[in-house]
Design a protein around this motif. Structure first.
Motif, PDB file in Angstrom:
ATOM      1  N   ASP A  31      -1.457  10.162  14.632  1.00  0.00           N
ATOM      2  CA  ASP A  31      -1.044   9.247  13.861  1.00  0.00           C
ATOM      3  C   ASP A  31      -2.253   8.232  13.202  1.00  0.00           C
ATOM      4  OD1 ASP A  31       0.851   7.476  12.675  1.00  0.00           O
ATOM      5  OD2 ASP A  31       1.164   6.248  14.471  1.00  0.00           O
ATOM      6  N   TYR A  34      -2.517   5.366   6.490  1.00  0.00           N
ATOM      7  CA  TYR A  34      -2.179   6.260   5.140  1.00  0.00           C
ATOM      8  C   TYR A  34      -3.418   6.589   4.259  1.00  0.00           C
ATOM      9  CZ  TYR A  34       0.101   7.785   0.937  1.00  0.00           C
ATOM     10  OH  TYR A  34       0.416   8.565  -0.097  1.00  0.00           O
ATOM     11  N   TYR A  37      -4.992  10.116   4.887  1.00  0.00           N
ATOM     12  CA  TYR A  37      -4.394  10.981   4.269  1.00  0.00           C
ATOM     13  C   TYR A  37      -4.698  11.046   2.709  1.00  0.00           C
ATOM     14  CZ  TYR A  37      -2.002  11.261   8.553  1.00  0.00           C
ATOM     15  OH  TYR A  37      -2.024  11.296   9.991  1.00  0.00           O
ATOM     16  N   THR A  38      -4.878  10.177   2.279  1.00  0.00           N
ATOM     17  CA  THR A  38      -5.168  10.112   0.651  1.00  0.00           C
ATOM     18  C   THR A  38      -6.575  10.884   0.801  1.00  0.00           C
ATOM     19  OG1 THR A  38      -4.241   8.228   0.465  1.00  0.00           O
ATOM     20  CG2 THR A  38      -5.742   8.747  -1.458  1.00  0.00           C
ATOM     21  N   HIS A  83       5.753  15.330  -0.859  1.00  0.00           N
ATOM     22  CA  HIS A  83       6.290  14.407   0.515  1.00  0.00           C
ATOM     23  C   HIS A  83       7.087  15.237   1.356  1.00  0.00           C
ATOM     24  CE1 HIS A  83       4.836  10.671  -1.517  1.00  0.00           C
ATOM     25  NE2 HIS A  83       5.238  11.221  -2.724  1.00  0.00           N
ATOM     26  N   ARG A  86       6.767  14.933   8.794  1.00  0.00           N
ATOM     27  CA  ARG A  86       5.457  15.015   9.798  1.00  0.00           C
ATOM     28  C   ARG A  86       5.436  16.384  10.263  1.00  0.00           C
ATOM     29  NH1 ARG A  86       2.072  11.451  10.479  1.00  0.00           N
ATOM     30  NH2 ARG A  86       1.160  10.983  12.582  1.00  0.00           N
TER      31      ARG A  86
END
Length: 117
Positions: A31, A34, A37-38, A83, A86
């Protein structure tokens, strides 16, 4: 190392260039913010495009690797992100990391075999 018959340009890429995206992919299932992840998408997509450009050759036996990296580049592209849930990303991240490490080992083994001749 010099360019010889049967060798791709990928054998001249330093090992750490493979290991960075592989490591980023291995820790991606945790976790994380964000922004991670970019950055992951930019690094993995850029790496996949670079490997593709270095490995694309005219003979069919070497085509699976470049085509695999085109798939990885499309999947991890930062411009039109996929998209997915998970759980799906878990398998894709680990699978892409395995593909990257397998490619590293394959390239190094071919390079070593060529230099031993």
């Amino acid at each position: 190392m010099g360019q010889g018959p049967g060798m791709s340009g990928a054998d001249r890429i330093p090992r750490w260039v493979w290991l960075i995206p592989a490591a980023l992919l291995i820790i991606a299932p945790f976790d994380l913010p964000y922004g991670y992840y970019t950055v992951l998408r930019i690094v993995v997509c850029g790496f996949a495009v670079a490997v593709f450009s270095q490995t694309w050759e005219n003979n069919a036996p070497t085509r699976p690797w470049p085509l695999a990296f085109v798939g990885i580049a499309i999947l991890f592209n930062p411009l039109v992100p996929a998209h997915l849930d998970r759980g799906t990303w878990l398998y894709l991240d680990i699978g892409a990391a395995i593909a990257i490490v397998a490619h590293l080992l394959t390239v190094r083994a071919k390079s070593k075999n060529y230099s031993d001749q």
